[in-house]
Design an enzyme around this catalytic site. Structure first.
Site, PDB file in Angstrom:
ATOM      1  N   ASN A  10       0.828  -1.217   0.000  1.00  0.00           N
ATOM      2  CA  ASN A  10       0.000   0.000   0.000  1.00  0.00           C
ATOM      3  C   ASN A  10       0.867   1.275   0.000  1.00  0.00           C
ATOM      4  O   ASN A  10       2.066   1.203  -0.258  1.00  0.00           O
ATOM      5  CB  ASN A  10      -1.038  -0.010   1.119  1.00  0.00           C
ATOM      6  CG  ASN A  10      -2.359   0.630   0.655  1.00  0.00           C
ATOM      7  OD1 ASN A  10      -2.349   1.698   0.040  1.00  0.00           O
ATOM      8  ND2 ASN A  10      -3.471  -0.023   0.937  1.00  0.00           N
ATOM      9  N   ARG A  11       0.263   2.406   0.285  1.00  0.00           N
ATOM     10  CA  ARG A  11       0.918   3.683  -0.011  1.00  0.00           C
ATOM     11  C   ARG A  11       1.599   4.340   1.193  1.00  0.00           C
ATOM     12  O   ARG A  11       1.137   4.196   2.323  1.00  0.00           O
ATOM     13  CB  ARG A  11      -0.126   4.668  -0.571  1.00  0.00           C
ATOM     14  CG  ARG A  11      -0.636   4.241  -1.925  1.00  0.00           C
ATOM     15  CD  ARG A  11      -1.763   5.113  -2.444  1.00  0.00           C
ATOM     16  NE  ARG A  11      -2.155   4.677  -3.784  1.00  0.00           N
ATOM     17  CZ  ARG A  11      -2.914   3.591  -4.014  1.00  0.00           C
ATOM     18  NH1 ARG A  11      -3.394   2.893  -3.017  1.00  0.00           N
ATOM     19  NH2 ARG A  11      -3.182   3.228  -5.244  1.00  0.00           N
ATOM     20  N   HIS A  36       3.415  -0.229  -2.693  1.00  0.00           N
ATOM     21  CA  HIS A  36       3.810  -1.641  -2.732  1.00  0.00           C
ATOM     22  C   HIS A  36       5.328  -1.864  -2.760  1.00  0.00           C
ATOM     23  O   HIS A  36       5.828  -2.721  -3.482  1.00  0.00           O
ATOM     24  CB  HIS A  36       3.149  -2.338  -3.922  1.00  0.00           C
ATOM     25  CG  HIS A  36       1.642  -2.394  -3.842  1.00  0.00           C
ATOM     26  ND1 HIS A  36       0.951  -2.354  -2.656  1.00  0.00           N
ATOM     27  CD2 HIS A  36       0.692  -2.497  -4.823  1.00  0.00           C
ATOM     28  CE1 HIS A  36      -0.356  -2.433  -2.914  1.00  0.00           C
ATOM     29  NE2 HIS A  36      -0.540  -2.507  -4.196  1.00  0.00           N
ATOM     30  N   HIS A  41      -1.420 -10.071  -2.585  1.00  0.00           N
ATOM     31  CA  HIS A  41      -2.196  -9.294  -3.556  1.00  0.00           C
ATOM     32  C   HIS A  41      -2.908 -10.244  -4.526  1.00  0.00           C
ATOM     33  O   HIS A  41      -2.904 -10.029  -5.744  1.00  0.00           O
ATOM     34  CB  HIS A  41      -1.286  -8.301  -4.280  1.00  0.00           C
ATOM     35  CG  HIS A  41      -1.980  -7.078  -4.773  1.00  0.00           C
ATOM     36  ND1 HIS A  41      -3.005  -7.121  -5.693  1.00  0.00           N
ATOM     37  CD2 HIS A  41      -1.808  -5.773  -4.458  1.00  0.00           C
ATOM     38  CE1 HIS A  41      -3.411  -5.884  -5.933  1.00  0.00           C
ATOM     39  NE2 HIS A  41      -2.708  -5.048  -5.192  1.00  0.00           N
ATOM     40  N   TYR A  97      -5.814 -11.854  -6.647  1.00  0.00           N
ATOM     41  CA  TYR A  97      -7.024 -11.364  -7.317  1.00  0.00           C
ATOM     42  C   TYR A  97      -7.995 -12.527  -7.450  1.00  0.00           C
ATOM     43  O   TYR A  97      -7.697 -13.508  -8.144  1.00  0.00           O
ATOM     44  CB  TYR A  97      -6.681 -10.885  -8.718  1.00  0.00           C
ATOM     45  CG  TYR A  97      -5.990  -9.545  -8.825  1.00  0.00           C
ATOM     46  CD1 TYR A  97      -6.701  -8.399  -9.168  1.00  0.00           C
ATOM     47  CD2 TYR A  97      -4.609  -9.426  -8.655  1.00  0.00           C
ATOM     48  CE1 TYR A  97      -6.066  -7.174  -9.313  1.00  0.00           C
ATOM     49  CE2 TYR A  97      -3.966  -8.197  -8.805  1.00  0.00           C
ATOM     50  CZ  TYR A  97      -4.714  -7.074  -9.126  1.00  0.00           C
ATOM     51  OH  TYR A  97      -4.080  -5.861  -9.275  1.00  0.00           O
ATOM     52  N   ASP A 106     -11.448   0.776  -3.426  1.00  0.00           N
ATOM     53  CA  ASP A 106      -9.990   0.715  -3.248  1.00  0.00           C
ATOM     54  C   ASP A 106      -9.712   1.349  -1.879  1.00  0.00           C
ATOM     55  O   ASP A 106      -9.061   2.384  -1.788  1.00  0.00           O
ATOM     56  CB  ASP A 106      -9.276   1.453  -4.387  1.00  0.00           C
ATOM     57  CG  ASP A 106      -7.804   1.065  -4.507  1.00  0.00           C
ATOM     58  OD1 ASP A 106      -7.310   0.333  -3.627  1.00  0.00           O
ATOM     59  OD2 ASP A 106      -7.146   1.511  -5.476  1.00  0.00           O
ATOM     60  N   GLU A 142      -6.644  -7.398   0.546  1.00  0.00           N
ATOM     61  CA  GLU A 142      -5.251  -7.341   0.984  1.00  0.00           C
ATOM     62  C   GLU A 142      -5.240  -7.060   2.488  1.00  0.00           C
ATOM     63  O   GLU A 142      -5.398  -5.917   2.906  1.00  0.00           O
ATOM     64  CB  GLU A 142      -4.517  -6.237   0.222  1.00  0.00           C
ATOM     65  CG  GLU A 142      -4.547  -6.415  -1.274  1.00  0.00           C
ATOM     66  CD  GLU A 142      -4.397  -5.091  -2.022  1.00  0.00           C
ATOM     67  OE1 GLU A 142      -3.418  -4.371  -1.789  1.00  0.00           O
ATOM     68  OE2 GLU A 142      -5.286  -4.763  -2.820  1.00  0.00           O
TER      69      GLU A 142
HETATM   70  C1  GLA Z   1      -3.723  -1.896  -4.449  1.00  0.00           C
HETATM   71  C2  GLA Z   1      -3.929  -0.452  -4.515  1.00  0.00           C
HETATM   72  C3  GLA Z   1      -4.588  -0.151  -5.789  1.00  0.00           C
HETATM   73  C4  GLA Z   1      -3.756  -0.647  -6.943  1.00  0.00           C
HETATM   74  C5  GLA Z   1      -3.495  -2.079  -6.830  1.00  0.00           C
HETATM   75  C6  GLA Z   1      -2.539  -2.569  -7.898  1.00  0.00           C
HETATM   76  O1  GLA Z   1      -4.917  -2.555  -4.351  1.00  0.00           O
HETATM   77  O2  GLA Z   1      -4.667   0.064  -3.443  1.00  0.00           O
HETATM   78  O3  GLA Z   1      -4.779   1.211  -5.868  1.00  0.00           O
HETATM   79  O4  GLA Z   1      -2.531  -0.020  -6.920  1.00  0.00           O
HETATM   80  O5  GLA Z   1      -2.964  -2.342  -5.573  1.00  0.00           O
HETATM   81  O6  GLA Z   1      -2.905  -2.188  -9.169  1.00  0.00           O
END
Ligand code: GLA
Length: 356
Positions: A88-89, A114, A183, A185, A255, A320
């Site tokens: 994450n950020r 990430h 991560h 999907y 998100d 996540e």
């Molecule tokens: C996380 C982020 C999203 C995006 C995905 C990868 O979920 O929160 O914004 O970056 O990873 O694409």
């Protein structure tokens, strides 16, 4: 209902491919009862999870690629990777720890995402078979992607009955920050069967961390009540995804980091997802304080999956399990700091079943 294990668990290894510099990349197949899981040492990716639907028909419920090489292509959107050192950020890629300011690479608008431009998803991890699974270890050197401390991270995947369990541990030789997550999907219809907008999701969270226009938390823990983010009762992912709501517009869909109601450090419910068509059900539990619910908003057809189908917007969702985004800059969020002498432990389980 969960499936009962009808067969003895089994772990098999084969070499899936080689990196450009000739390193062999193993892939492991874990089978137990009716479920088959594949994980690779490259990026510790979860490559495949095959589960039955209510009629017993098998499908792969995570997105993934046939060939190892596709995983090495960036911007592969972390298609099942273990992300690190900081999932994450981080705002501006900047944080202060013990009075020292660190700058890590900015790779998502003005922010770090990430783990930076070369995160843990782009390394071949050391692999070791363990009962019912495999353990991957990665050593990230001091200063790697700007983060302090030599960090030794392990990710252990085990399959028991209908539960795929991921155990994370980490140790460091200098104070650092970390946030490791899977991560993966998911698409419970099957990875080549359209989008997940009809899946029903329940998230065990009364609150979330609202974000600014660059998806950095404002620091507030806001109630989900009265917003399209409220999944305290099961609701279709697509039902409110286009709602006229500022947070939803910022996310381009879901998100968001949810503040889980359960007690961090003990295994508690994060989310339950069911697919009304196949009947498949996924239950996610974690020891983490949060979960990023992401509805695959950035998938845009640029990657073709293992069954020759392009992965389009909303082809999958991610859950996540994690500490909150930008925690290194938020004293009021659970701490992501790890110090020498400490061991970080974290567990997440994905349980597959069929809804009644
Ligand atoms: C996380 C982020 C999203 C995006 C995905 C990868 O979920 O929160 O914004 O970056 O990873 O694409």
């Amino acid at each position: 209902m969960a499936f009962s294990a009808t067969a003895q668990g089994e772990v098999k290894m084969s070499i899936w491919g080689h990196t450009a510099d000739g390193v062999a990349v193993p892939i492991y197949t874990l089978t137990n009862g009716q479920i088959e899981v594949r994980v690779t040492a490259y990026g510790a990716y979860l490559v495949s999870v095959r589960t039955p639907d209510r009629t017993g028909k098998m499908a792969d419920v995570v997105l993934g690629f046939d060939s190892f090489d596709t995983y090495t292509i960036k911007p592969n959107p972390y298609m099942g990777a273990i992300v690190g050192r900081y999932g994450n950020r981080i705002a501006g890629g900047k944080f202060t720890l013990d009075g020292k300011t660190y700058q890590v690479p900015v790779n998502n608008g003005p922010n770090a995402l990430h783990g930076g431009t070369k995160g843990f998803d782009q390394y071949v991890w050391q692999a070791k078979e363990v009962p019912d699974g495999v353990e991957f270890t990665h050593v990230s050197p001091d200063g790697d992607m700007g983060f302090p401390g030599t960090l030794t991270a392990t990710v252990r995947y085990t399959l028991k009955g209908s539960t795929l369990r991921i155990d994370f541990t980490a140790k460091t030789d200098k104070a650092t920050v970390l946030n490791l997550t899977s991560h993966a999907y998911f698409n419970l219809h099957g990875d080549d069967q359209g989008n997940i907008l009809d899946h029903k999701i329940e998230i065990a969270a009364d609150r979330f961390t609202p974000v600014d226009a660059t998806l950095i938390p404002t620091g507030e823990l806001a109630p989900v009540a009265g917003t399209p983010l409220d999944f305290r009762k099961p609701e279709a992912i697509g039902a409110r995804i286009d709602a006229d709501n500022e947070q939803m517009k910022r996310g381009g869909g879901y998100d968001f980091n949810y503040v889980l109601n359960g007690k961090p450090g003990t295994l508690h419910l994060a989310a339950i997802v069911t697919d009304p068509v196949s009947g498949r059900k996924l239950t996610v539990e974690t020891t983490e304080p949060g979960v990023q619910f992401y509805s695959g908003n950035f998938l845009d057809g640029s990657f073709t999956g293992r069954h020759g189908v392009k992965y389009e917007k909303h082809a999958a969702f991610c859950l996540e399990t994690q500490h909150f985004p930008d925690s290194p800059n938020r004293a009021n969020f659970p701490s992501t700091v790890l110090r020498p002498g400490e061991t970080m432990h974290s567990t997440t389980t994905f349980t597959f079943g069929v809804a009644k």
